[in-house]
Design a protein around this motif. Structure first.
Motif, PDB file in Angstrom:
ATOM      1  N   ALA A   1     -63.766  -7.602 -37.166  1.00 31.48           N
ATOM      2  CA  ALA A   1     -62.558  -6.961 -37.435  1.00 31.48           C
ATOM      3  C   ALA A   1     -61.889  -7.614 -38.577  1.00 31.48           C
ATOM      4  N   PRO A   2     -62.189  -7.051 -39.696  1.00 26.16           N
ATOM      5  CA  PRO A   2     -61.603  -7.628 -40.953  1.00 26.16           C
ATOM      6  C   PRO A   2     -60.175  -7.674 -41.046  1.00 26.16           C
ATOM      7  N   TYR A   3     -59.421  -6.779 -40.207  1.00 26.67           N
ATOM      8  CA  TYR A   3     -58.087  -6.955 -40.325  1.00 26.67           C
ATOM      9  C   TYR A   3     -57.425  -7.915 -39.595  1.00 26.67           C
ATOM     10  N   LEU A   4     -57.944  -8.814 -38.723  1.00 24.87           N
ATOM     11  CA  LEU A   4     -57.722  -9.523 -37.738  1.00 24.87           C
ATOM     12  C   LEU A   4     -56.674 -10.675 -38.166  1.00 24.87           C
ATOM     13  N   LEU A   5     -57.123 -11.263 -39.481  1.00 22.88           N
ATOM     14  CA  LEU A   5     -56.505 -12.051 -40.057  1.00 22.88           C
ATOM     15  C   LEU A   5     -54.982 -11.902 -40.735  1.00 22.88           C
ATOM     16  N   LEU A   6     -54.833 -10.506 -40.986  1.00 23.88           N
ATOM     17  CA  LEU A   6     -53.618 -10.018 -41.322  1.00 23.88           C
ATOM     18  C   LEU A   6     -52.455  -9.786 -40.262  1.00 23.88           C
ATOM     19  N   PHE A   7     -52.789 -10.114 -39.120  1.00 24.30           N
ATOM     20  CA  PHE A   7     -51.879 -10.309 -38.138  1.00 24.30           C
ATOM     21  C   PHE A   7     -51.316 -11.415 -37.974  1.00 24.30           C
ATOM     22  N   SER A   8     -49.859 -11.882 -37.959  1.00 19.55           N
ATOM     23  CA  SER A   8     -49.248 -12.813 -37.929  1.00 19.55           C
ATOM     24  C   SER A   8     -49.647 -13.419 -36.416  1.00 19.55           C
TER      25      SER A   8
ATOM     26  N   GLY B   1     -54.373 -10.450 -51.243  1.00 16.90           N
ATOM     27  CA  GLY B   1     -52.816 -10.779 -51.700  1.00 16.90           C
ATOM     28  C   GLY B   1     -52.188 -11.523 -50.547  1.00 16.90           C
ATOM     29  N   GLU B   2     -53.021 -12.076 -49.338  1.00 20.36           N
ATOM     30  CA  GLU B   2     -52.219 -12.756 -48.625  1.00 20.36           C
ATOM     31  C   GLU B   2     -51.909 -14.282 -48.911  1.00 20.36           C
ATOM     32  N   ASP B   3     -50.797 -15.012 -48.269  1.00 24.65           N
ATOM     33  CA  ASP B   3     -50.584 -16.254 -48.551  1.00 24.65           C
ATOM     34  C   ASP B   3     -51.877 -17.289 -48.106  1.00 24.65           C
ATOM     35  N   LEU B   4     -52.540 -18.113 -48.425  1.00 29.20           N
ATOM     36  CA  LEU B   4     -53.588 -18.948 -48.091  1.00 29.20           C
ATOM     37  C   LEU B   4     -52.961 -19.559 -46.875  1.00 29.20           C
ATOM     38  N   GLU B   5     -52.036 -20.278 -46.857  1.00 29.80           N
ATOM     39  CA  GLU B   5     -51.348 -21.141 -45.770  1.00 29.80           C
ATOM     40  C   GLU B   5     -51.115 -20.236 -44.457  1.00 29.80           C
ATOM     41  N   ALA B   6     -50.589 -19.100 -44.775  1.00 27.82           N
ATOM     42  CA  ALA B   6     -50.700 -18.072 -43.493  1.00 27.82           C
ATOM     43  C   ALA B   6     -51.919 -17.857 -42.856  1.00 27.82           C
ATOM     44  N   LEU B   7     -52.935 -17.613 -43.795  1.00 29.36           N
ATOM     45  CA  LEU B   7     -54.320 -17.337 -43.194  1.00 29.36           C
ATOM     46  C   LEU B   7     -54.785 -18.539 -42.397  1.00 29.36           C
ATOM     47  N   GLU B   8     -54.506 -19.745 -42.888  1.00 29.49           N
ATOM     48  CA  GLU B   8     -54.908 -20.921 -42.075  1.00 29.49           C
ATOM     49  C   GLU B   8     -54.294 -21.307 -41.131  1.00 29.49           C
ATOM     50  N   THR B   9     -52.825 -20.902 -40.912  1.00 33.76           N
ATOM     51  CA  THR B   9     -52.144 -20.825 -39.773  1.00 33.76           C
ATOM     52  C   THR B   9     -52.764 -20.026 -38.547  1.00 33.76           C
TER      53      THR B   9
ATOM     54  N   TYR C   1     -54.246 -20.990 -34.701  1.00 35.18           N
ATOM     55  CA  TYR C   1     -53.579 -20.456 -33.726  1.00 35.18           C
ATOM     56  C   TYR C   1     -54.881 -20.168 -32.700  1.00 35.18           C
ATOM     57  N   LEU C   2     -55.763 -19.287 -33.297  1.00 34.96           N
ATOM     58  CA  LEU C   2     -57.080 -18.922 -32.589  1.00 34.96           C
ATOM     59  C   LEU C   2     -57.886 -20.074 -32.099  1.00 34.96           C
ATOM     60  N   LYS C   3     -57.908 -21.094 -32.657  1.00 36.66           N
ATOM     61  CA  LYS C   3     -58.661 -22.464 -32.131  1.00 36.66           C
ATOM     62  C   LYS C   3     -57.760 -23.216 -31.170  1.00 36.66           C
ATOM     63  N   SER C   4     -56.544 -22.999 -31.188  1.00 33.10           N
ATOM     64  CA  SER C   4     -55.806 -23.411 -30.134  1.00 33.10           C
ATOM     65  C   SER C   4     -55.757 -22.572 -28.845  1.00 33.10           C
ATOM     66  N   LYS C   5     -56.365 -21.344 -28.902  1.00 35.28           N
ATOM     67  CA  LYS C   5     -56.704 -20.473 -27.815  1.00 35.28           C
ATOM     68  C   LYS C   5     -58.059 -20.727 -27.183  1.00 35.28           C
ATOM     69  N   LYS C   6     -58.507 -21.820 -27.610  1.00 30.35           N
ATOM     70  CA  LYS C   6     -60.083 -22.476 -27.069  1.00 30.35           C
ATOM     71  C   LYS C   6     -61.182 -21.365 -27.665  1.00 30.35           C
ATOM     72  N   PHE C   7     -60.935 -20.843 -28.894  1.00 30.20           N
ATOM     73  CA  PHE C   7     -61.954 -19.898 -29.498  1.00 30.20           C
ATOM     74  C   PHE C   7     -62.743 -20.696 -30.328  1.00 30.20           C
ATOM     75  N   GLY C   8     -64.063 -20.910 -30.189  1.00 33.81           N
ATOM     76  CA  GLY C   8     -64.762 -21.951 -31.165  1.00 33.81           C
ATOM     77  C   GLY C   8     -64.974 -21.153 -32.705  1.00 33.81           C
ATOM     78  N   GLU C   9     -65.498 -21.960 -33.513  1.00 33.57           N
ATOM     79  CA  GLU C   9     -65.722 -21.581 -34.912  1.00 33.57           C
ATOM     80  C   GLU C   9     -66.680 -20.354 -34.943  1.00 33.57           C
ATOM     81  N   ALA C  10     -67.730 -20.242 -34.434  1.00 30.66           N
ATOM     82  CA  ALA C  10     -68.841 -19.354 -34.314  1.00 30.66           C
ATOM     83  C   ALA C  10     -68.087 -18.122 -33.619  1.00 30.66           C
ATOM     84  N   GLU C  11     -67.201 -18.173 -32.813  1.00 31.97           N
ATOM     85  CA  GLU C  11     -66.725 -16.836 -32.134  1.00 31.97           C
ATOM     86  C   GLU C  11     -65.601 -16.602 -33.111  1.00 31.97           C
ATOM     87  N   ILE C  12     -64.868 -17.220 -33.843  1.00 36.28           N
ATOM     88  CA  ILE C  12     -63.765 -16.847 -34.718  1.00 36.28           C
ATOM     89  C   ILE C  12     -64.462 -16.142 -35.903  1.00 36.28           C
TER      90      ILE C  12
END
Length: 480
Positions: A310-317, A280-288, A292-303
């Motif tokens: 942690a399935p609920y991670l992307l529910l956090f703004s 039920g989340e907005d796709l643009e919000a999830l992509e944002t 943000y995680l990529k801007s904190k130097k988290f790699g794609e594999a790490e994300i």
């Protein structure tokens, strides 16, 4: 219903006629159904009575058929009114209709009002050809044919004039725009009734999604993906959310997004079982949030690893994620690199409650007596200790430190022991004590590290650490 011509006293019974053609057409044809019409059509009073009796029987047989033709007659009312009013055999179309009607009325074929009346009766005869004549009465000569009563000029014009089609002809039914729908009260045969398949009604309220799976394409496809609906329905308002979503419009784009993030196909079902709210989340919000995680130097594999664990991670703004990272940096005093490594290995720190984390930090420092630098080492090596039960944490420390005699610096080197079951630690320590091999000081011979004490399986522990057989260990456990 009876009509009496003024002063004559002669009656004409028109009630059967009204029953046959219906109230609408009867009001249209009433002006011409006068005693003159009765004399012309039935040949006098005697013929009128006999013909009326036979016609009544005939009309009763045709009553059902006439009801079915009423829909066709209604469509031709405007044309018949033109015929009865002007004597015109056909209704001209377009702007010249009025001029054609007036020209035809001034024709020499209709010199007077009295001559127009029989012509109207001729038109009426075509309208009610079945209900105003009887073959039986024609055989005994009880009434004369309407054509014989018409004036000769009208007879000549009649041969040339266009006549209305017979209402019994199939061409009228072909002129229908639509076939009228069948009535809900229409009787059907038993064979047709058996073929009717009644769909079961959906319950307005239900405590399980099982009642809706067969009727919801969305739920059926989620089941094929491996989603456990029995677990989903236990989560608050999760079942209602799934019933309001469309798979093609709402869910498909989220599934494609999760695959782009790095969630494996075989993990989509378990992921949505734990976190159905992401649909039920907005796709643009999830992509944002991913950006943000990529801007904190988290790699794609790490994300991908963090999202899967942690399935609920992307529910956090973005704001909440940033506050969580800042909280652990300030409370633990670790560098950005170590905080990043910490949340990659245990991403639930970002999605869990912060109160247990604060309480465990205070327990380690105040009740257990660890120094701040020791707490940093324990947390970095075993981040799960921050979310562990306070009661279990204190019981484990009490047994290790006060009974086994393990000092703080040794517990700091092997903090994994806090994640082990207290019963397992007790059983193995007591077995080593029984054998005389319980030595945890690295400066002494036959030293046994805490890691070996709790991490090795029973067979390896017995043969390599306790120098005994597994049977001896099992027998010892029975004595406890």
């Amino acid at each position: 219903m009876e009509r009496t011509e003024g002063g004559g006293g002669r009656r004409s019974h028109t009630a059967p006629f009204e029953q046959a053609v219906g109230r609408n057409l009867y009001s249209l044809l009433l002006p011409v159904c006068t005693p003159e019409w009765s004399r012309l059509s039935w040949g006098g009073e005697g013929g009128h009575a006999r013909g009326l009796g036979r016609a009544q029987e005939r009309r009763e047989e045709q009553d059902a058929a006439l009801r079915g033709r009423m829909a066709v007659w209604a469509r031709h009312v405007s044309r018949w009114r033109c015929l009865l009013r002007t004597g015109c055999p056909g209704r001209p179309r377009g702007r010249g209709y009025a001029q054609a009607g007036r020209g035809f009325a001034r024709s020499a074929l209709l010199p007077s009002r009295n001559d127009v009346l029989p012509w109207r009766l001729q038109a009426c005869r075509f309208v009610s050809v079945e209900s105003c004549s009887s073959p039986d009465s024609a055989k005994d000569g009880s009434f004369s044919s309407p054509e014989s009563n018409l004036p000769s000029p009208v007879k000549q014009e009649q041969a040339k004039a266009e006549t209305l089609p017979d209402l019994n002809a199939k061409v009228l039914y072909e002129d229908w725009d639509d076939v009228p729908p069948s009535s809900a009260l229409e009787e059907i045969s038993e064979e047709e009734a058996v073929k009717i398949i009644a769909e079961p009604l959906l319950p307005l309220h239900s405590s399980t999604l099982r009642d809706y799976v067969d009727h919801s394409e969305t739920l059926a496809k989620l089941v094929h993906l491996g989603v456990d609906l029995s677990q989903v329905e236990k989560r608050q308002k999760a079942g209602q959310l799934l019933l309001t979503l469309d798979f093609e419009k709402d869910i498909k784009k989220i599934l494609l997004f999760l695959k782009d993030v790095g969630v494996e196909d075989n993990q989509l079902g378990p992921f949505l079982t734990k976190n159905p709210y992401i649909l039920g989340e907005d796709l643009e919000a999830l992509e944002t949030r991913v950006a943000y995680l990529k801007s904190k130097k988290f790699g794609e594999a790490e994300i991908a690893q963090m999202v899967s664990r942690a399935p609920y991670l992307l529910l956090f703004s973005v704001e909440r994620l940033d506050n969580r990272l800042g909280f652990f940096k300030n409370e633990l005093g670790l560098s950005v690199k170590k905080i990043k490594n910490l949340v990659i290995r245990f991403p639930r720190l970002l999605t869990g409650k912060l109160e247990p984390v604060k309480e465990n930090l205070q327990v380690c420092q105040i009740e257990l007596g660890f120094q701040r630098n020791e707490i940093q080492q324990i947390v970095f090596k075993t981040p799960k200790i921050l979310t562990a039960s306070k009661k279990r944490l204190k019981q484990t420390f009490d047994y290790l430190h006060n009974i086994m005699g393990i000092p703080h610096h040794m517990l700091t080197r092997f903090p994994q022991v806090f994640n082990s079951k207290l019963l397992r630690i007790k059983e193995r320590h007591m077995f080593l004590t029984f054998l005389g091999r319980a030595q945890y000081d690295p400066a002494q011979p036959s030293y046994i590290s805490l890691d070996q004490l709790v991490s090795l399986p029973d067979e390896v522990f017995c043969t390599e650490i306790a120098k005994a057989s597994i049977q001896d260990f099992e027998k010892f456990l029975k004595t406890l």
